[in-house]
Design an enzyme around this catalytic site. Structure first.
Site, short mmCIF file in Angstrom:
data_model
loop_
_atom_site.label_atom_id
_atom_site.label_comp_id
_atom_site.label_asym_id
_atom_site.label_seq_id
_atom_site.Cartn_x
_atom_site.Cartn_y
_atom_site.Cartn_z
N ARG A 121 -96.02 -73.57 -2.47
CA ARG A 121 -95.15 -74.02 -2.98
C ARG A 121 -94.93 -72.91 -4.78
O ARG A 121 -93.69 -73.15 -5.94
CB ARG A 121 -94.95 -75.05 -3.64
N LYS A 143 -82.37 -63.76 -8.18
CA LYS A 143 -82.72 -64.68 -7.09
C LYS A 143 -83.13 -63.59 -5.79
O LYS A 143 -83.05 -62.37 -5.23
CB LYS A 143 -80.44 -63.79 -6.78
N GLU A 185 -73.39 -50.86 -7.89
CA GLU A 185 -73.42 -51.81 -8.42
C GLU A 185 -73.59 -51.70 -10.24
O GLU A 185 -73.40 -52.19 -10.04
CB GLU A 185 -74.94 -52.47 -8.36
N LYS A 227 -77.42 -56.40 -16.87
CA LYS A 227 -77.79 -57.84 -15.55
C LYS A 227 -78.90 -58.56 -17.01
O LYS A 227 -78.67 -60.23 -16.43
CB LYS A 227 -78.46 -57.66 -14.62
N GLU A 237 -76.81 -69.56 -12.07
CA GLU A 237 -74.95 -69.48 -11.77
C GLU A 237 -74.16 -70.57 -11.69
O GLU A 237 -74.06 -70.92 -10.93
CB GLU A 237 -75.42 -69.31 -10.70
N ARG A 241 -72.60 -65.65 -15.04
CA ARG A 241 -73.71 -65.23 -13.80
C ARG A 241 -72.41 -64.98 -12.38
O ARG A 241 -73.08 -63.76 -11.92
CB ARG A 241 -74.78 -65.49 -13.18
N HIS A 248 -68.27 -59.01 -4.52
CA HIS A 248 -69.74 -59.32 -2.99
C HIS A 248 -68.87 -60.52 -2.41
O HIS A 248 -69.37 -59.84 -1.18
CB HIS A 248 -70.71 -60.49 -3.70
N HIS A 252 -69.72 -59.30 1.74
CA HIS A 252 -70.52 -59.68 2.36
C HIS A 252 -69.39 -60.14 3.85
O HIS A 252 -70.70 -60.06 4.99
CB HIS A 252 -71.14 -61.15 2.31
N HIS A 265 -75.28 -52.85 1.23
CA HIS A 265 -74.80 -53.19 0.24
C HIS A 265 -74.11 -52.47 0.25
O HIS A 265 -72.61 -53.39 0.01
CB HIS A 265 -75.66 -54.52 0.38
#
Lengths: 366, 366
Positions: A121, A143, A185, A227, A237, A241, A248, A252, A265
């Site tokens: 956890r 993330k 990026e 960032k 987010e 954000r 993206h 994606h 990417h």
């Protein structure tokens, strides 16, 4: 730039430093404050481990140090691979105080961070990003996660690292294609919130591709500062954000269509950025002259500007609709008002989005 | 008790209600405040779904409602099963605003909560626990996760539900063995922090096993009140929340040794509680008379007091050492000072722990 720069991601009790400089992988005193217990486990891949694993093990020799070496590539960013990390941690009887260390690019960082989020956890982890893309983007902000055959980054967690340690020397061994992908990026920060940085990149793009050390360190620091500011304002987010996702949703869709790992990417994001600029011009939000500057900088960075020929416009649209940014069935996109100002919007005529996709997918590059 | 009781788990912006009463599965107005978007997905199993799924679907008919039906049993509490939930959510194009609803016992709650924690980096979920154990313990507090072949609950997340809706009528269809197992966790609250509740249970144990509605509702409410207070003070188990693990380190070792699903969790916890009491007496911390009261109440609840004959003491010790409660190699246990007062301690002679295990594993029940 020489010496070493420290930035802070300000998240209250979850705040952490970003250390940027040459040779930082050799400096145990930068790691020590972020290691909680007596055990560390380095997670790396078959490409990076031969280059830097032994050096990092020496740096971490004050702790009981294990390693997990994964295959390299976006197509291994899966729940099955995370499960292998759990197997290794349990086989080595790692305790709840173990600290994971991600040594590699964005895929290693995302997998390691997600494993750290879920092992017992939640255990601490340190990012040691070795690609430009990971250094300027994915290693900062918490993330973490993996892909699913039906969508990218669909399974994951928000889990902040205890430290991000960026050794700019590791860029010396990075493939040029990966360096170019990282620039996509970097350019993003200029576009969404830092027009001065965009102009700086226009001036310095060629020298960055020639790996000028000081300029790379400056580009990384300026990217991380942007960032960190965005993440500190909006960790989960809920608002701004989302601007970091410029390009993206288009990107994606491309990555899903061609299969994870065929396109990098950053390459997919570059195309997505060009498409977002195209739609923004069609909406009358962005000037055509600014779009041309964007395309020139992407091209000068050696990045693609159009989707692969095999993808049809309606396929792009279908895949984009699977994106996490869908809310109540309406696709929200990050669009541009100017270089340096982005907005998240679902308030556009879908006919214009179709025009953008039809134009791009028929092979024209604007 | 008639009507319906509302408790609150006080966690600031993550606070949520626990609703307890008869027939609550029929009350959409209790679900509505906890549903965020337009989609709900009920996750249940092959045992519970035939009993309550259609009724719950009717209650949730204001939303787009899907379902995922999993096989029943602790041995399916795995990462593979969670992965099946992700497959179903993505196949149905569930958005980031989807709300999951866990309809079942502790296994369904733990799997669903973990899936909610990780789907698109976190979506809301509602617990609708249908076993006594889930109603009094696992549905409250945000611990979610799955087992690994090398240890129980080793993979998971803290993710609080948006609401816990306990319909006491669902206990009417619960196997007696499951009801008994739930009582082990009920008794735990008396032992660790509520001596008055322990005495109440001594008086009312027989009536609870006969499923007296009002008494069951009272036992659930008193248990949840204790759990909510502990969780509100210590969400992430930095301190006193660990007391909720009374009997669990012993119990997890038993569950791992016999294979998940052979023994019910509550049965293993009952034995663990008896062993913790035994060790506490050997340490001179608990009076023998109190230990006898504990054994009598467990026995009156129809719960086992000794590990299965097949487990040797050294096997128990080895498996206990895998527990998450190990810190710097030293096994921390929850032990008793008296009925109503527990402590977490690693400060005991390991010879005494061995005596406890040798005595218990040779088949004597103290």
């Amino acid at each position: 730039m020489s010496g070493h720069t420290t930035l802070t991601v300000d998240l209250g009790e979850r705040s952490y430093p970003i250390e940027i400089g040459r040779g930082l992988r050799h400096r145990p005193e930068l790691f020590a404050p972020a290691v909680r217990g007596g055990q560390v486990v380095i997670v790396s891949n078959e490409t990076v481990a031969p280059l830097y694993l032994e050096e990092l093990r020496r740096t971490l020799s004050a702790w009981e140090c294990h390693e997990v070496i994964l295959p390299d590539g976006e197509r291994f960013k899966t729940l099955e691979t995370v499960s292998q990390v759990f197997d290794a941690l349990l086989a080595r009887r790692c305790e709840r105080s173990v600290t994971l260390v991600a040594l590699g690019g964005g895929v290693i960082g995302d997998i390691t961070g997600f494993a750290a989020a879920c092992y017992q956890r939640g255990v601490p982890f340190i990012q040691v990003p070795t690609t430009l893309l990971a250094q300027v983007d994915s290693s900062v902000g918490g993330k973490t996660g993996v892909n699913h055959p039906l969508g990218k980054n669909m399974i994951g967690a928000f889990h902040q690292p205890n430290a991000v340690i960026i050794d700019t020397e590791t860029l010396g061994t990075l493939e040029l294609r990966q360096l170019r992908a990282g620039l996509a990026e970097v350019i993003k920060y200029g576009l969404i919130r830092d027009p001065g940085f965009f102009s700086w990149l226009e001036l310095n793009c060629a020298a960055l591709l020639e790996r000028d050390d000081d300029l790379l360190a400056e580009a990384i620091a300026r990217s991380c500062r942007n960032k960190a500011a965005v993440v500190a304002d909006d960790e989960r987010e809920a608002g701004q954000r989302a601007l970091l996702n410029l390009g993206h949703t288009f990107g994606h869709a491309i990555e899903t269509a061609v299969g994870y790992g065929e396109w990098l990417h950053g390459e997919a994001v570059a195309v997505g950025t060009a498409l977002a600029a195209d739609l923004s011009v069609r909406l009358g939000w962005l000037q055509e002259g600014e779009r041309q500057r964007i395309l020139r900088l992407l091209a000068a960075s050696g990045l693609p500007l159009a989707p692969p020929a095999a993808i049809a416009a309606d396929e792009m649209l279908r895949l984009m609709a699977l994106d996490k940014k869908v809310s109540a069935g309406q696709l929200r996109l990050v669009l541009l008002r100017s270089i340096g100002q982005a907005v998240v919007s679902a308030d556009y005529a879908s006919a214009l989005l179709q025009e953008t996709l039809l134009t791009a997918c028929s092979g024209r590059q604007g």
